[in-house]
Scaffold this active site. Structure first.
Site, PDB file in Angstrom:
ATOM      1  N   HIS A 284      29.674  33.653  49.636  1.00  0.00           N
ATOM      2  CA  HIS A 284      30.796  33.822  50.567  1.00  0.00           C
ATOM      3  C   HIS A 284      30.281  34.245  51.938  1.00  0.00           C
ATOM      4  CE1 HIS A 284      34.163  33.566  47.687  1.00  0.00           C
ATOM      5  NE2 HIS A 284      33.286  34.048  46.820  1.00  0.00           N
TER       6      HIS A 284
ATOM      7  N   MET B  16      32.517  24.870  47.013  1.00  0.00           N
ATOM      8  CA  MET B  16      31.238  24.172  46.799  1.00  0.00           C
ATOM      9  C   MET B  16      31.247  23.527  45.412  1.00  0.00           C
ATOM     10  SD  MET B  16      27.931  25.087  45.173  1.00  0.00           S
ATOM     11  CE  MET B  16      26.211  24.926  45.580  1.00  0.00           C
TER      12      MET B  16
ATOM     13  N   GLY C 155      38.139  30.583  44.717  1.00  0.00           N
ATOM     14  CA  GLY C 155      39.327  30.636  43.882  1.00  0.00           C
ATOM     15  C   GLY C 155      38.951  30.702  42.414  1.00  0.00           C
TER      16      GLY C 155
ATOM     17  N   GLN D 244      60.493  61.003  61.897  1.00  0.00           N
ATOM     18  CA  GLN D 244      60.733  62.446  61.776  1.00  0.00           C
ATOM     19  C   GLN D 244      60.677  62.884  60.311  1.00  0.00           C
ATOM     20  OE1 GLN D 244      64.321  63.716  63.825  1.00  0.00           O
ATOM     21  NE2 GLN D 244      64.127  62.042  65.304  1.00  0.00           N
TER      22      GLN D 244
ATOM     23  N   GLU E  40      35.037  26.305  33.703  1.00  0.00           N
ATOM     24  CA  GLU E  40      36.178  27.180  33.964  1.00  0.00           C
ATOM     25  C   GLU E  40      37.496  26.429  33.733  1.00  0.00           C
ATOM     26  OE1 GLU E  40      35.964  28.933  37.844  1.00  0.00           O
ATOM     27  OE2 GLU E  40      37.764  30.146  37.556  1.00  0.00           O
TER      28      GLU E  40
ATOM     29  N   ASP F 118      40.567  46.156  53.547  1.00  0.00           N
ATOM     30  CA  ASP F 118      40.342  47.038  54.698  1.00  0.00           C
ATOM     31  C   ASP F 118      38.867  47.369  54.889  1.00  0.00           C
ATOM     32  OD1 ASP F 118      42.800  47.356  55.916  1.00  0.00           O
ATOM     33  OD2 ASP F 118      43.457  48.825  54.433  1.00  0.00           O
TER      34      ASP F 118
ATOM     35  N   SER G 239      54.475  50.872  54.219  1.00  0.00           N
ATOM     36  CA  SER G 239      53.103  50.378  54.218  1.00  0.00           C
ATOM     37  C   SER G 239      53.047  49.057  54.973  1.00  0.00           C
ATOM     38  CB  SER G 239      52.627  50.182  52.780  1.00  0.00           C
ATOM     39  OG  SER G 239      53.333  49.106  52.210  1.00  0.00           O
TER      40      SER G 239
ATOM     41  N   LYS H 225      64.412  53.329  66.676  1.00  0.00           N
ATOM     42  CA  LYS H 225      64.840  54.547  65.987  1.00  0.00           C
ATOM     43  C   LYS H 225      63.648  55.416  65.558  1.00  0.00           C
ATOM     44  CE  LYS H 225      68.846  54.815  65.480  1.00  0.00           C
ATOM     45  NZ  LYS H 225      69.733  55.340  66.556  1.00  0.00           N
TER      46      LYS H 225
ATOM     47  N   GLU I  39      31.757  34.287  54.638  1.00  0.00           N
ATOM     48  CA  GLU I  39      32.784  34.961  55.446  1.00  0.00           C
ATOM     49  C   GLU I  39      32.664  36.480  55.417  1.00  0.00           C
ATOM     50  OE1 GLU I  39      33.276  33.224  52.674  1.00  0.00           O
ATOM     51  OE2 GLU I  39      34.876  34.045  51.412  1.00  0.00           O
TER      52      GLU I  39
ATOM     53  N   CYS J 240      32.226  28.849  47.829  1.00  0.00           N
ATOM     54  CA  CYS J 240      32.223  29.219  46.412  1.00  0.00           C
ATOM     55  C   CYS J 240      32.908  28.157  45.554  1.00  0.00           C
ATOM     56  CB  CYS J 240      32.821  30.613  46.228  1.00  0.00           C
ATOM     57  SG  CYS J 240      32.181  31.409  44.743  1.00  0.00           S
TER      58      CYS J 240
ATOM     59  N   ASP K 159      53.199  45.688  68.661  1.00  0.00           N
ATOM     60  CA  ASP K 159      52.590  44.500  68.052  1.00  0.00           C
ATOM     61  C   ASP K 159      51.673  43.827  69.085  1.00  0.00           C
ATOM     62  OD1 ASP K 159      54.040  44.942  65.806  1.00  0.00           O
ATOM     63  OD2 ASP K 159      55.497  43.333  66.139  1.00  0.00           O
TER      64      ASP K 159
HETATM   65  N1  GLN Z   1      35.839  30.488  39.941  1.00  0.00           N
HETATM   66  C1  GLN Z   1      34.517  30.202  40.402  1.00  0.00           C
HETATM   67  C2  GLN Z   1      33.479  31.020  39.655  1.00  0.00           C
HETATM   68  O1  GLN Z   1      33.795  32.034  39.097  1.00  0.00           O
HETATM   69  C3  GLN Z   1      34.409  30.430  41.879  1.00  0.00           C
HETATM   70  C4  GLN Z   1      34.570  31.839  42.270  1.00  0.00           C
HETATM   71  C5  GLN Z   1      34.907  32.010  43.720  1.00  0.00           C
HETATM   72  O2  GLN Z   1      35.301  31.059  44.375  1.00  0.00           O
HETATM   73  N2  GLN Z   1      34.785  33.218  44.230  1.00  0.00           N
HETATM   74  O3  GLN Z   1      32.335  30.658  39.640  1.00  0.00           O
END
Ligand code: GLN
Length: 547
Positions: free
Chosen positions: A526, A398, A368, A197, A419, A76, A18, A192, A528, A395, A245
């Site tokens: 997010h 911020m 995070g 195979q 948290e 993915d 994988s 190889k 991104e 997230c 690559d």
């Molecule tokens: N841990 C934070 C929350 O749950 C931020 C979550 C995250 O960064 N995706 O609000």
């Protein structure tokens, strides 16, 4: 516009091992078929029991990608969305758990009408039903289905069986692509083919013949190995595609086309009456832009890093990395990304290291969970704020910025997030009430604030300038939010909440005025997840522009 009668299905499976690029291969195949004028959708099958990727640790799983409908899925899916420039939904993602959950639900509802429900054929039938449902939803001409794991694993056999059943029923509409790996052992010094195979034979053992083999290796395949694979894997030599690559994953469709993959697939699936060429002009232009970029920018992602044995995984931040790249391409900047662990900035000694951050043109603190590394992140944000280094917080990034502001500008020294310490005095970041109920009941899976939500942007702010519009919609994944009780005080102290939920209750973007800082902005969502190669995300673009 439908151009052919039958829908076509391309299964992508992995041989040998994988992690050699099945996801990128699937994305590239989709890209090629799209570039030949077909409408394409893609599905990812993960053979584990988990219902989704949301409850898995990053070491197990890498990034959790979030779809517009809130599905927490495999990274993915992000590749598919980026390569194909489409929005996918829950039905495009399948796990063993999802398949069985549905079968058991139906069995309890007497929907099998008293019959024995069997692993074969009932499980593959449910797999096929889901594949066709995703295809219908997208009204796709071509459907790419990536089966996770490697051939020979017990876990994915049922999905291979679904593919086999589909092929038996409609031989002209279904094909199999095997992504294999050809090692070059350093002591041997020669590429190889034997593992490939064996993989081809293992696939034969479940009744499937590979129609195309993607030969992944460090270097291009030579003619001798092409012949060998052709002979021993029972396949035409032209159907063995060299896949060395590459520097950038966006070169992969072009590389495949060098071996005429678009034409081979079209032949195999009987699409040739629709004589078309693969038009990859846009991708070539994108790569040219990348090559021409000379103005170097160094961006650090200060996050929590994960080790797998002796290796460090940066896969966790893949969507952020791609988002940075796309904006870099657009601006003609040669962006280099550096991975920096936030933990090294904790404690007194750690604080002394903060000046190391001056060598970067900008810093991102990504999303995070949990307390690890958080104090380091808070120290980092303070340093970036005071030293006017461009900062983009995503997230958690911020939330950390709001905590830092409350502590060091408002003077609430004990400010933190629920948290980290739910009993703390000043919870400037607090749990959302509906989230608390779920946590109390231990309902952790698929219960965060997930997926797309609208927000309104304030006039005259950095965010509004970047987006050039008042109304936006962005994807979320969090349980905590800026505590409304502190908003007024934070604003008085100079923090600007430039994006809010339409009812004004939830703070979506926090920033500092342009007069105070070149770029200091954090998003509760997010961004991104919505950055695409040909439509980079405006916040990442503005962030890099400010450097
Ligand atoms: N841990 C934070 C929350 O749950 C931020 C979550 C995250 O960064 N995706 O609000």
């Amino acid at each position: 516009m439908k151009k052919q009668k039958n829908r076509k299905y391309i299964f992508v499976v992995g041989g040998v091992m994988s992690g050699v690029g099945k996801g990128i291969t699937s994305s590239a195949i989709g890209t090629i078929m799209k570039a030949r004028g077909f409408s394409v959708t893609a599905l990812k099958i993960d053979p584990y029991i988990n219902i989704d990727a949301g409850t898995m640790s990053p070491t197990e799983h890498g990034e959790v990608f979030v779809l517009g409908d809130g599905d927490e899925c495999d990274q993915d899916m992000g590749n598919y969305e980026r390569f194909l420039d489409i929005d996918l939904s829950r039905i495009n993602y399948m796990t063993t758990g999802r398949v069985y959950q549905e079968i058991i639900r139906r069995e309890r509802n007497l929907q099998y009408e008293g019959r024995n429900v069997e692993v074969v054929p009932d499980v593959p039938r449910e797999v096929i039903r889901r594949i066709k449902k995703a295809a219908d939803k997208a009204d796709a001409d071509v459907v790419v289905i990536e089966i996770g794991g490697t051939i020979g694993e017990y876990q994915n056999i049922i999905f291979l069986e679904a593919g086999r059943m589909m092929k038996v029923e409609n031989p002209e509409d279904v094909m199999f692509v095997m992504v294999s790996y050809l090692p070059i052992p350093s002591k041997v010094g020669e590429m190889k083919t034997k593992p490939t195979q064996y993989a081809a034979r293992t696939l034969n053992g479940v009744g499937i013949q590979a129609d195309v083999i993607i030969a992944r290796s460090e270097v291009p395949l030579d003619s001798k190995r092409k012949d060998k694979i052709a002979t021993f894997c029972n396949i035409h030599r032209d159907h063995v595609i060299s896949a060395p690559d590459v520097d950038s994953i966006y070169e992969v469709p072009i590389n495949f086309e060098n071996d005429k993959l678009g034409k081979i697939i079209s032949n195999q699936l009987n699409l040739n009456h629709l004589e078309s060429k693969t038009d990859l002009k846009d991708w070539r232009n994108l790569l040219n832009k990348k090559r021409r970029a000379v103005d170097k920018k160094n961006i650090a992602i200060v996050g929590k890093y994960f080790e797998s044995g002796d290796f460090v995984l940066s896969d966790v931040y893949i969507s952020i990395i791609e988002a940075i790249k796309f904006s870099g391409f657009k601006l003609g900047k040669d962006v280099k990304i550096h991975y920096v662990s936030s933990e090294k900035f904790e404690s007194k000694d750690g604080k002394k290291r903060l000046s190391e951050l001056s060598k970067y043109d900008g810093v991102v603190i990504p999303g995070g969970f949990g307390a690890r590394g958080i104090e380091g992140k808070i120290n980092v944000v303070e340093y970036l704020r005071l030293n006017k280094i461009p900062y983009l917080g995503l997230c958690y990034g911020m939330q950390v910025a709001v905590i830092e502001y409350a502590r060091n500008v408002l003077g609430l020294k004990k400010a933190t997030s629920a948290e980290i310490d739910p009993k703390a005095e000043d919870l400037v970041i607090d749990i959302m009430p509906e989230q608390k109920e779920k946590m109390d009941k231990k309902e952790y899976g698929n219960t965060m604030r997930l997926g797309s939500y609208p927000a309104k942007l304030e006039k005259g702010t950095l965010a509004r300038k970047a987006y050039k519009t008042e109304d936006i919609s962005e994807r979320h994944r969090h349980r905590y939010e800026v505590n409304p009780e502190y908003v007024e005080r934070l604003v008085k102290a100079g923090l600007v909440f430039s994006g809010k939920s339409p009812d004004g209750r939830l703070m979506e973007i926090a920033e500092l005025p342009k007069e105070d800082h070149p770029f200091f902005l954090g998003t509760q969502f997010h961004p991104e997840f919505q950055a695409r190669p040909f439509s980079p995300h405006p916040l990442f673009t503005e962030f890099i522009k400010s450097m």
